[in-house]
Design an enzyme around this catalytic site. Structure first.
Site, short mmCIF file in Angstrom:
data_model
loop_
_atom_site.label_atom_id
_atom_site.label_comp_id
_atom_site.label_asym_id
_atom_site.label_seq_id
_atom_site.Cartn_x
_atom_site.Cartn_y
_atom_site.Cartn_z
N THR A 93 49.45 31.13 43.58
CA THR A 93 48.30 31.39 44.45
C THR A 93 48.70 31.05 45.87
O THR A 93 48.68 29.88 46.28
CB THR A 93 47.09 30.54 44.02
OG1 THR A 93 46.77 30.87 42.67
CG2 THR A 93 45.88 30.83 44.90
N LYS A 169 42.52 37.00 43.63
CA LYS A 169 42.65 35.66 43.03
C LYS A 169 41.93 34.61 43.89
O LYS A 169 41.15 33.79 43.39
CB LYS A 169 44.12 35.31 42.89
CG LYS A 169 44.46 33.85 42.70
CD LYS A 169 44.02 33.29 41.35
CE LYS A 169 44.30 31.79 41.29
NZ LYS A 169 43.87 31.15 40.07
#
Lengths: 290, 290, 290, 290
Positions: A93, A169
């Protein structure tokens, strides 16, 4: 397939193991090589460098932050020096701007790059049941199917520009904290009027909000179980700052994001930095005099 | 049982029909008597006044707002003049302060009062599948079981003070709009970066947010289907103002509520008052230049 | 004194001229040397590099952003290569973190550093009437008095850590936009109820808010005179992002800052990037349907 | 002129005395008649009822809230029963909607009504130096000049609909708290970085924000002198709720108002209700861990 995995933290270890279990040839690299021992004992090959881990068909990176991904990619003996045709599958991420930069760098180096961050905690990674958000060339997504089948339950292709996967995300993480925030506000209102938090959570999750996030975080909020952290407040703040930076560049006002960030800051200022990210609820409670 | 139903709007009609279908003796009253015709043709008794509708064991009110409930309760030939032992089951979404006042007035009149607002749209009411949030004396909740079985799928007792049911119901509506708001912010961010709204909604509802609210409103948002309204923005604002008033009296800051109210105001200022309450997303979009 | 000035934009030109007018020996450097012509014609010496401009007792930098200050300081033939004992007086509005870094670098190079950003627009700089916010060693502030007397009306020492001056300066800019925002909200409310904007501004500035910011921006708001920009919205946003970054690192929630940033983004998304920073009022107006 | 004054609290007493001092014939009424004793001793006439106090040319009301104004106007022996041609000059800070209702009721009763709330604390009222915001028929404003000269330093006519004066007055109170909020946020940021609050206040009030509100509240904030209250937090909240209600009806989003209300609630929840309204800064400080 021959697959390298770089980064054997809580998430990477589960991913790597499921790759091996599916019958692929696994090569691993980790900054602290001690973390590769168990996998090597189970049959994996230990690479001497990120570049060496990228000699197969795919190399997966699953790392904690932008700096770590930059180091293994651009650094000495990094992935870009692999001189191979491996597809770099980035599952971390990280900032969408970094993803764009990675994509360009790989193209310039004659390599290929796919962004595929995941939803799921370490136990889900261990179970091979991750949800994978993928963005990039459709060919690359197709080429990675064997990997995705080994580690996940489902792949969601969201676009052909790799950074789009990271936007989805990060937005998902934003939506989790928005759910926590609104839950916390409503629960404070209820609690001050004699409605038991667990009762409120039960009504919500059994009627309107039966999804996973509300179930998981509703329980944490009702029990005020913010330590030990599953995902710490500073990491949550880092992700929210990435969203804010993108929103800034895209000229998108996001007032709920502002509320979330302020409550994360406030919770950390008062409670320390070892809180779970859902501990932003403590700021809501304190503000209500609870 | 002998059950009266006062208020035959979109919700009340379904509730009344399911009461009759379950074999109870049904009496109905509506301000506009024409709306009782169909039910009378199906066998219900038409009451001449709210008081007359309250001669049985239970009398249900399902009305649009505080004023309507006040009128049928405190007004001439109102429920409080029934001189009966009926339990008044208030199912409307009204102010907690009014509920407290109703409870007191019924006790003083020797009657009994239970608050039981519901989650579910008209189609759910017609299907007899409402979720019922009940608060008041446990005895009264028990006494109403035959009613609840006729019209709902589940009863959630949330406290012994009737207004607590309304607090939970209003908080649920707040959480719905908080979900809409956060969805809208994330979707605006995605859209400006090339992520298709429907794709984002699919990823969210298939992973983190699989509950009913996110599925229903995610689809509405992705399609921008804000007219005709299922529940209008002004009604949503009315509910949010009830939450704000309670939060004010309870000294509970609710910043996300503030964002929601501002966006409802902005959407109505720009788009008119016939919008669905989820049309607050249009304020989010306009602010992002979309 | 021998004083160098680096950066001859709208602000620097006025500062330089007042230094010369006060009888100091003036050396100037600008990235685009054409901008030094007028001053050289008036008697100033043109330096060939920032390092050369730093051969006197003081060298002032007044530049547009962090990158420009970094370039003239750390770059080739930059100030740090002056091999002199000059005090570097940094007057630019830059990040506090950069200021800390500059301070350290100067100490390591055996040089001295003082931060002294200013309040005042170009006309005030030309008039030699700037308000100077200074932070650093008291000795350095004292040593710079001749400079400050030449260019300003008053010096405010705010601390002994150089970055503190920039924190005060940035906070002042935050307070200006907070005043604009609250003015805009109240004026939208008044306008929708028939109160003329100019009337509201007059009442406020003649009673509660007679200070300079409210007078200047009240007039701009009443006339909606947002173009041409005195200070553009993107520059305002840059400053607000510096405040936000500091607030983030300091764990200080600043919800009004969040409102301001969202309105700047919204105004730019809808109106373009050539707006004055006070044009955030256009977001407030649009949200109210004005 | 013959002038009645109804309401002899901290503000009314000063107003009444200045009316007498200017040579007008003064009649007074107060719910608690003991508060009229001093003025009667000084030569004023004590009225037996509000209606009796409205037998002259003007009758001033200066009361704490909507309910008090409604009581002396609509109540038994209230102003509307005066059967006189007195102009009712309403100086209280009350809801614009009530003002509209008062105006209509006076017209229907053949009387005249002017709204003229004031800026200024009790010491300013005692000094006859109030700033008066007036709205209504220009003839009525002209007719009240002798009154205004006796008690104030300046009159600001803001419109011909009486409620407009109250909108301006309430907006002024909103702007005061917006200034307090932004000051508090900036001071928390400074304090956490070693900038002394008093220093920051001095820089701001000597440069950008030299008006009265910033001077008065800057000093209170720097000294954290929130008790005893000059104007209590609950009264401030009442005014902010009046603004919010108007903003709601006018469809004007006011996000800074939302921040202010949340911080007032939070400060009261944590510190009690005896705080000065500027004590909302304590919520800002607590949120920053100060």
């Amino acid at each position: 397939m021959e697959i390298g995995v770089i980064g054997l933290g809580h998430m990477g270890i589960g991913i790597a193991r499921n790759i091996a279990k599916a019958g692929h040839r696994l090569t691993v690299w980790n900054r602290d090589p001690a973390k590769t021992d168990a996998l090597v004992a189970e049959g994996a090959v230990r690479a001497a460098s990120p570049a060496e881990a990228a000699q197969g068909e795919l190399v997966v990176t699953m790392l904690a932050n932008d700096a770590a991904v930059e180091a293994v990619t651009f650094g000495e003996k990094g992935i870009l020096q692999a001189n191979s045709r491996a597809i770099h599958v980035s599952m971390s991420t990280i900032a969408p701007t970094l993803v764009t930069r990675l994509d360009t760098a790989h193209r310039e180096a004659g390599m290929r790059f796919l962004s595929a961050p995941v939803f799921g905690r370490p136990d889900v990674a261990a179970a091979g049941a991750l949800n994978i958000v993928a963005a990039g060339d459709a060919d690359l997504i197709a080429a990675c199917q064997p990997l995705f089948e080994a580690i996940g339950q489902r792949v969601f292709p969201v676009g052909d520009r790799p950074e789009q996967a990271n936007i989805v995300k990060l937005s998902g993480n934003f939506m989790i904290l928005a759910a926590v925030e609104s839950f916390a506000e409503a629960m404070a209102l209820g609690e001050k009027n004699g409605v038991a938090p667990a009762t409120f959570v039960e009504v919500m999750t059994e009627t309107l909000f039966g999804g996973r996030s509300h179930r998981v975080y509703g329980e944490i909020l009702a029990e005020q179980r913010f330590r030990p952290a599953g995902f710490t407040a500073p990491l949550g703040l880092k992700d929210m700052n990435l969203v804010a930076s993108l929103a800034n560049d895209s000229r998108v006002p996001m007032p709920v994001l502002g509320v979330i960030r302020d409550h994360l800051l406030s919770a950390m200022a008062r409670e320390g930095e070892d809180l779970d990210w859902s501990g932003l609820a403590l700021a809501v409670r304190a503000d209500a005099g609870l």
